[in-house]
Scaffold this motif. Structure first.
Motif, PDB file in Angstrom:
ATOM      1  N   ALA A  61      -1.066  -0.451  -8.639  1.00 17.10           N
ATOM      2  CA  ALA A  61      -0.351   0.192  -7.545  1.00 17.10           C
ATOM      3  C   ALA A  61       0.800  -0.656  -7.018  1.00 17.10           C
ATOM      4  O   ALA A  61       1.645  -0.164  -6.284  1.00 17.10           O
ATOM      5  CB  ALA A  61      -1.323   0.507  -6.404  1.00 17.10           C
ATOM      6  N   GLU A 103       1.019   3.716   4.245  1.00 15.63           N
ATOM      7  CA  GLU A 103      -0.329   4.152   4.612  1.00 15.63           C
ATOM      8  C   GLU A 103      -1.192   2.968   5.050  1.00 15.63           C
ATOM      9  O   GLU A 103      -1.917   3.051   6.045  1.00 15.63           O
ATOM     10  CB  GLU A 103      -0.974   4.859   3.419  1.00 15.63           C
ATOM     11  N   THR A 104      -1.092   1.858   4.312  1.00 17.65           N
ATOM     12  CA  THR A 104      -1.888   0.676   4.646  1.00 17.65           C
ATOM     13  C   THR A 104      -1.514   0.131   6.016  1.00 17.65           C
ATOM     14  O   THR A 104      -2.387  -0.217   6.829  1.00 17.65           O
ATOM     15  CB  THR A 104      -1.693  -0.416   3.584  1.00 17.65           C
ATOM     16  N   THR A 129       5.718   5.778  -4.897  1.00 19.53           N
ATOM     17  CA  THR A 129       4.270   5.765  -4.695  1.00 19.53           C
ATOM     18  C   THR A 129       3.825   4.454  -4.072  1.00 19.53           C
ATOM     19  O   THR A 129       2.974   4.418  -3.180  1.00 19.53           O
ATOM     20  CB  THR A 129       3.540   5.980  -6.037  1.00 19.53           C
ATOM     21  N   ARG A 130       4.423   3.355  -4.537  1.00 14.42           N
ATOM     22  CA  ARG A 130       4.098   2.040  -3.998  1.00 14.42           C
ATOM     23  C   ARG A 130       4.474   1.952  -2.521  1.00 14.42           C
ATOM     24  O   ARG A 130       3.713   1.447  -1.697  1.00 14.42           O
ATOM     25  CB  ARG A 130       4.837   0.969  -4.798  1.00 14.42           C
ATOM     26  N   ARG A 140       1.991   3.941  -0.410  1.00 14.08           N
ATOM     27  CA  ARG A 140       0.737   3.215  -0.206  1.00 14.08           C
ATOM     28  C   ARG A 140       0.917   2.118   0.849  1.00 14.08           C
ATOM     29  O   ARG A 140       0.035   1.866   1.668  1.00 14.08           O
ATOM     30  CB  ARG A 140       0.266   2.593  -1.531  1.00 14.08           C
TER      31      ARG A 140
END
Length: 318
Positions: free
Chosen positions: A159, A270-271, A263-264, A267
């Motif tokens: 990821a 989101e984190t 996408t990275r 993420r």
């Protein structure tokens, strides 16, 4: 308080102390972290991020060092994030990868940073995405991210990297056992290191067979190559670099690289958001509202999902 603008400018000039200070701000979750990320944002996107993963003992550090040498010969600036496991007692880490790559320590075109996982699972330190941004903004052409070496659980590198390299070695028991947990599903390039040992050809054949099982690739899809190396003698390393260059070219041609990076970023967002929410929930540990919800769940007048919905609604104002 540090002068973030000055630090970023110095990092862009290739000053290792400035880069180190910026990564330390990231690792320490400094109050200035938001300022740092805002300053770095316009400067990122140029580096090619390569992740190296595999079970302990396959030669990840030696392979990383050999790749650094190959990229430096090509005139590229290289950043290395070497993630080491943390002690469950002291929280510290040996950071032994710095020792193994000491031959590059005096090269101004190479920046090596060891990071401790601090208990974070998945083979990466929690601050790795932001540290990658620092190295990217500092002008690194290639960033090599070497994971802890926790074996089947370290699929998180997929990821964080543009290209993921999975290393295996003969004589490591069942070399393909990682397939059981998906490590053979994340690789873009596979390397059988220590190929001068008995069983290297068999390991490569078995790996090729495992990759072919259930394969549903169409015409033009990327088929991960298998490269045999003896990293300690730099044998086969040029072939690995060639495979990485081909994968990058294929991703750019098929718009896969941009998709992976989006996408990275998603993420990462989101984190950060979840971390902020956890911090807010943590402040409710002694809150009367949370205690009241817990009492209602305990006496059966409210189910835990409804209680959680009510708690989230209180946090978000919905």
């Amino acid at each position: 308080m540090v002068d973030v603008g000055q630090l970023v400018e110095q990092a862009r000039e290739g000053r290792p102390r400035a880069v180190a200070r910026l990564i330390s701000l990231v690792e320490g979750a400094s109050p200035q972290l938001r300022e740092v990320m805002a300053a770095l944002a316009p400067l990122t996107g140029g580096a090619y991020v390569v992740g190296l993963t595999g079970s302990p003992g396959v030669g990840k550090s030696t392979s990383t060092s050999a790749l650094v040498s190959a990229y430096r010969k090509a005139g590229r600036r290289v950043g290395v994030l070497a993630v080491d496991p943390s002690s469950p007692f002291s929280g510290g880490a040996l950071l032994g990868d710095r020792v193994r790559m000491s031959e590059h320590a005096s090269d101004p075109g190479v920046y090596i940073r060891s990071m401790a996982t601090r208990g974070h699972l998945g083979g990466l330190a929690w601050a790795a995405p932001q540290a990658i941004r620092v190295l990217d903004a500092a002008g690194c052409d290639v960033i090599l991210v070497e994971t802890v070496g926790v074996g089947q659980s370290e699929v998180e590198i997929a990821a964080q990297a543009d290209t993921c390299v999975v290393l295996l070695a003969p004589g490591m028991g069942d070399g393909i056992q990682a397939a059981k947990a998906g490590i053979l599903e994340i690789g873009d390039v596979y390397v059988v290191n220590k190929a001068d040992r008995d069983g290297a050809d068999a390991t490569a054949r078995e790996l090729n067979h495992m990759l072919g099982l259930g394969e549903s690739r169409g015409p033009g899809d990327w088929r991960p190559p298998i490269v045999k190396t003896v990293a300690a003698r730099a044998e086969g390393v040029d072939e690995v670099v060639e495979a990485l260059d081909k994968h990058r070219a294929w991703m750019e041609e098929h718009s896969v690289l941009a998709t992976r990076r989006r996408t990275r970023a998603a993420r990462e967002i989101e984190t950060i958001a979840l971390t902020a929410l956890r911090a807010r929930i943590g402040t409710l540990a002694g809150d009367q509202h949370l205690t009241a919800l817990a009492s209602r769940v305990t006496d059966g007048t409210l189910d835990p999902y409804a209680a959680a919905d009510e708690l989230v609604a209180g946090l978000t104002g919905e």
